[in-house]
Each structure stands twice: as structure tokens, then as C-alpha cells.
Design an enzyme around this catalytic site. Structure first.
Site, mmCIF file in Angstrom:
data_model
loop_
_atom_site.group_PDB
_atom_site.id
_atom_site.type_symbol
_atom_site.label_atom_id
_atom_site.label_comp_id
_atom_site.label_asym_id
_atom_site.label_seq_id
_atom_site.Cartn_x
_atom_site.Cartn_y
_atom_site.Cartn_z
ATOM 1 N N HIS A 139 58.736 93.088 14.646
ATOM 2 C CA HIS A 139 60.066 93.461 15.131
ATOM 3 C C HIS A 139 60.197 93.432 16.646
ATOM 4 C CE1 HIS A 139 61.344 94.644 11.102
ATOM 5 N NE2 HIS A 139 60.113 95.076 10.960
ATOM 6 N N LYS A 161 62.297 86.964 11.582
ATOM 7 C CA LYS A 161 63.143 88.073 12.027
ATOM 8 C C LYS A 161 63.928 87.621 13.262
ATOM 9 C CE LYS A 161 60.662 91.254 9.263
ATOM 10 N NZ LYS A 161 59.421 91.949 8.982
ATOM 11 N N SER A 205 58.699 99.513 11.560
ATOM 12 C CA SER A 205 59.815 98.804 10.927
ATOM 13 C C SER A 205 60.896 99.732 10.386
ATOM 14 C CB SER A 205 59.300 97.893 9.819
ATOM 15 O OG SER A 205 58.557 98.623 8.874
HETATM 16 C C1 LIG Z 1 58.585 91.943 7.797
HETATM 17 C C2 LIG Z 1 57.266 92.468 8.187
HETATM 18 C C3 LIG Z 1 56.088 91.844 7.802
HETATM 19 C C4 LIG Z 1 56.080 90.717 6.801
HETATM 20 O O1 LIG Z 1 56.532 89.541 7.354
HETATM 21 P P1 LIG Z 1 57.111 88.420 6.378
HETATM 22 O O2 LIG Z 1 57.083 87.199 7.183
HETATM 23 O O3 LIG Z 1 58.475 88.866 6.007
HETATM 24 O O4 LIG Z 1 56.186 88.370 5.194
HETATM 25 C C5 LIG Z 1 54.902 92.314 8.302
HETATM 26 N N1 LIG Z 1 54.862 93.376 9.130
HETATM 27 C C6 LIG Z 1 55.980 94.028 9.494
HETATM 28 C C7 LIG Z 1 55.876 95.201 10.425
HETATM 29 C C8 LIG Z 1 57.212 93.606 9.035
HETATM 30 O O5 LIG Z 1 58.321 94.265 9.361
#
Ligand SMILES: *Cc1c(COP(=O)(O)O)cnc(C)c1O
Length: 393
Positions: free
Chosen positions: A213, A244, A185
């Protein structure tokens, strides 16, 4: 008036907060007055934004807004209960079936957030006496999940599969689980999923992929990291978020039926919480349709990623080698990264400075996130501003 003892408690917090401020680690929130998009409004001013995870530009898509409204009319606003006690609606169920089919895995299960999905999976599949192996740069939610599970925790240096193999070979745990971000991330690089799956095969371990992602972005029709590498394995537990690239909210896990049934029975973050509003699932069905159909969004990302690399080529600061919409520009020191972020902001451009502990010490960076809604001109404007800042520094 606070009594002396309470004053001590608060005094300690104040000390900690001041310490954070002195190290330039204090975090402050922006308050958006507009919908999420490449143009956002903050304190009455409009900014060109490179901050969101809305990679495909779906977060304020008119089709999704219409679907959310329709979902509210069909199902109301609140789910009213947990999934196991009448909170599980037709919309949730339809979305789970669509996600299983979209990812090509036997069964899928919705969670409210990715954070909760990770906690639920890891603690449901492992416990005391088991062993978890994790990449050092994994997302914080995976690390927290391991703590909840009470399993033995080994971390390997970023992408170092030799160390991972030694750790796997040395372990005599009952159950082994390897967990990794599929797309990291804060760095934007992609885990070597095929090699990881091979290792897990050899040492009889589960492989959990967090494709927060990659889902919607990687692979044919945005089907994620597994089709991106053309691999599939029954020992893979696939997790992706829906807030996302998918543009809405939530997360899901897809895997073999036994895994999903185990999660329904044992994942505490699935069981002991209110189901997400079904209207979100209704909107997410629409989002999946757009992800699958509108290839131009991924093509656009490829195009503007190439433009960004060219624009930033002359800078003294370097982009990490990333083929995803996460394009980190490594600055180094916390205050320098903050200064640059602030200088861009004065020029009407938002790019967040990411500092420890989110990234390793000395690795402070500007995390540039691209979206299919950005234009080539937007990216050129960011490039020109950064070149100007580089020359004047
Ligand atoms: C954003 C993210 C999460 C968490 O997801 P949410 O739905 O925002 O709680 C988990 N793992 C990674 C790699 C992320 O980037």
C-alpha cells in the site's frame, strides 16, 4: 441424489455457512459492470466508490489501456510457460530492470501476485530451525507464507518493538527474518521502518517489508516506504504489489543480487507457475512512468485526505490516525458496520464493511479508500451521508 455420507459432508459445510451468517460474517461479492474507478456500475446502478486500492486512479487510465493493447500486439496474450522455461519475455525483463532502478535496489524479480511473492520469499529464505518475527496485524498472505516455510513463528503486538527486541534477543535460530506490512492494510498506519532496520542490524536478521500500500504513494515520486524514511539497508527485502497504486496486476521483490538469485533458484511460487502475461509488464512500464512523473496524483491524495478528516470530525465514530489513503472509520460491532455500509449503498455510495477475521474482534470498520481520481465534492458527499446517518441513528 447424494448418498448419506456425502450428504453429511455437505451438511457440515451448510452448518458452517449458517453459523457465519448468524454472526454477520458472511461475505458476498459485488459484480462490477464497469471499469474500476471512483464511479462504478453494479446491477445497473451507478455508485460513488471508496473501495478500491487504485490509489492513484491508474486502473483504467487511457495510457495504460493503450499500452496493454500494444503489449498484446507485441507479445500476444499468454506467456505460454513459466519463467524458467521460455515464459520469461523481454517485457518482463525490462520491467524488472525498471523496478530495480525505480526502487534504488540492485535487482528485482516479478511474481504473479503479492500473495505468491510473500510465499516465495519467506519459504525460500527460511525453513525448519529458522525463526520468523511478525507484526500481529500483518496481511494474511505473510502469515500463510510463514506456515509454508515451517520456521518458528513469533508474533509481536502491533508496532511493539520492545517485545520484538525481547523475542529477537531470546532466539538462537540459524537465520532470523522480521516481516512487516510497511503500510498496514486495514489500519493505514506506517511501520517504523528505520527502527526495525536498526533492530535487525543489531540481531543480525533479515527485514522483509511488504509495501503493497506504500508503493506509488509514499516517498518522493512514489518510490515507496524506504525513501519515505530516507533509509536503505542491504538486509532489507522489499516487496510491493503492482495491482494497487500501480493500477495493473502482479508484484515484485527487490533486494541484493544474492537474494534475488536465491529466489530464482528456490522460490516455488516463482518456479512452478506460468509467467504473467507480458502485456501486463508492458502496461506496467507505462504505469511506472506516470507514477514517477505525475506528482499531482500524490498531492491530490494529501488534499482529499485532509478534506475527509474535516468532514468526518463531527461523527461519533472515529477515523484511525492514518496519513495514507486507507482511512478506516471504526464502528465496532459487525452488524452495525454492515448496516452503515448498506445505508451508504442505498444512498449510492460504496464503502466496504471490514469484519473479523480480517480485523480483530470488536474492530469492525468502514474502510474508506481514497483515490487521486476522487474530487473534493465526492469526499464531501460521503461526509454529508455519514453525518446524516450519525444523526438518525
Ligand atoms: C494486497 C496485499 C497483498 C497481496 O497482493 P496481491 O497482489 O493482491 O496478491 C500482500 N500484502 C499486502 C499488505 C496486501 O495489502
Amino acid at each position: 441424489m447424494l448418498d448419506n455420507l456425502t450428504e453429511n459432508l455437505h451438511g457440515r459445510l451448510r452448518e458452517q455457512l449458517l453459523g457465519r451468517e448468524r454472526q454477520k460474517l458472511y461475505r458476498r461479492r459485488l459484480t462490477l459492470e464497469s471499469a474500476q474507478g471512483t464511479r462504478v456500475s453494479v446491477s445497473g446502478r451507478e455508485y460513488l466508490a471508496f473501495c478500491s486500492n487504485d490509489y492513484l486512479g491508474l486502473a483504467s487510465h487511457p495510457g495504460l489501456i493503450a499500452a496493454a493493447c500494444e503489449g498484446a500486439r507485441l507479445y500476444g496474450v499468454g506467456a505460454g510457460g513459466s519463467h524458467l522455461i521460455t515464459g520469461h519475455s523481454f517485457a518482463h525483463h525490462a520491467l524488472e530492470e525498471a523496478l530495480a532502478s525505480f526502487t534504488g535496489l540492485p535487482q528485482a524479480l516479478l511474481f504473479s501476485t503479492g500473495y505468491m511473492a510473500n510465499a516465495g520469499v519467506v519459504a525460500a529464505l527460511t525453513g525448519r530451525g529458522d525463526a520468523i518475527f511478525a507484526d500481529k496485524l500483518n496481511h494474511a498472505s505473510l502469515n500463510d507464507a510463514v506456515l509454508i516455510s515451517r520456521a518458528k513463528f513469533s508474533r509481536y503486538p502491533h508496532l511493539d518493538l520492545n517485545v520484538l527486541e525481547r523475542q529477537l534477543a531470546a532466539s538462537n535460530a540459524k537465520s532470523k527474518l522480521v516481516i512487516t506490512d510497511a503500510v498496514f492494510s486495514m489500519d493505514g498506519d506506517i511501520a517504523p521502518v528505520a527502527n526495525l532496520a536498526e533492530l535487525c542490524e543489531k540481531y543480525d536478521a533479515w527485514l522483509m517489508l511488504d509495501d503493497a500500500h506504500g508503493f506509488g504513494v509514499l516517498g518522493p515520486q512514489g518510490r515507496g516506504v524506504m525513501p519515505h524514511f530516507g533509509i536503505c539497508s542491504p538486509r532489507i527485502i522489499y516487496m510491493a504489489t503492482l495491482g494497487k497504486a500501480t493500477g495493473v496486476f502482479g508484484a515484485f521483490v527487490a533486494a541484493q543480487a544474492e537474494v534475488i538469485e536465491t529466489l530464482i533458484q528456490h522460490a516455488r511460487s516463482y518456479i512452478y507457475t506460468t509467467a504473467a502475461p507480458p502485456l501486463l509488464s508492458h502496461a506496467l512500464l507505462k504505469s511506472l512512468e506516470l507514477i514517477e512523473r505525475e506528482e499531482w496524483r500524490r498531492e491530490k491524495l494529501t488534499q482529499i485526505t485532509a478534506v475527509l478528516k474535516q468532514e468526518l470530525q463531527p461523527l461519533r465514530w472515529k477515523l484511525l490516525p492514518s496519513a495514507t489513503p486507507i482511512q478506516p472509520l471504526i464502528i465496532g460491532e459487525n452488524d452495525k458496520a454492515l448496516q452503515l455500509s448498506e445505508a451508504l449503498r442505498q444512498r449510492g455510495i460504496l464503502v466496504p464493511a471490514i469484519r473479523p477475521p480480517t480485523v480483530p474482534k470488536g474492530g469492525s470498520r468502514l474502510r474508506i479508500s481514497l483515490s487521486a481520481s476522487h474530487t473534493v465534492e465526492d469526499v464531501a458527499r460521503l461526509g454529508a451521508a455519514l453525518r446524516e446517518l450519525d444523526n438518525s441513528a
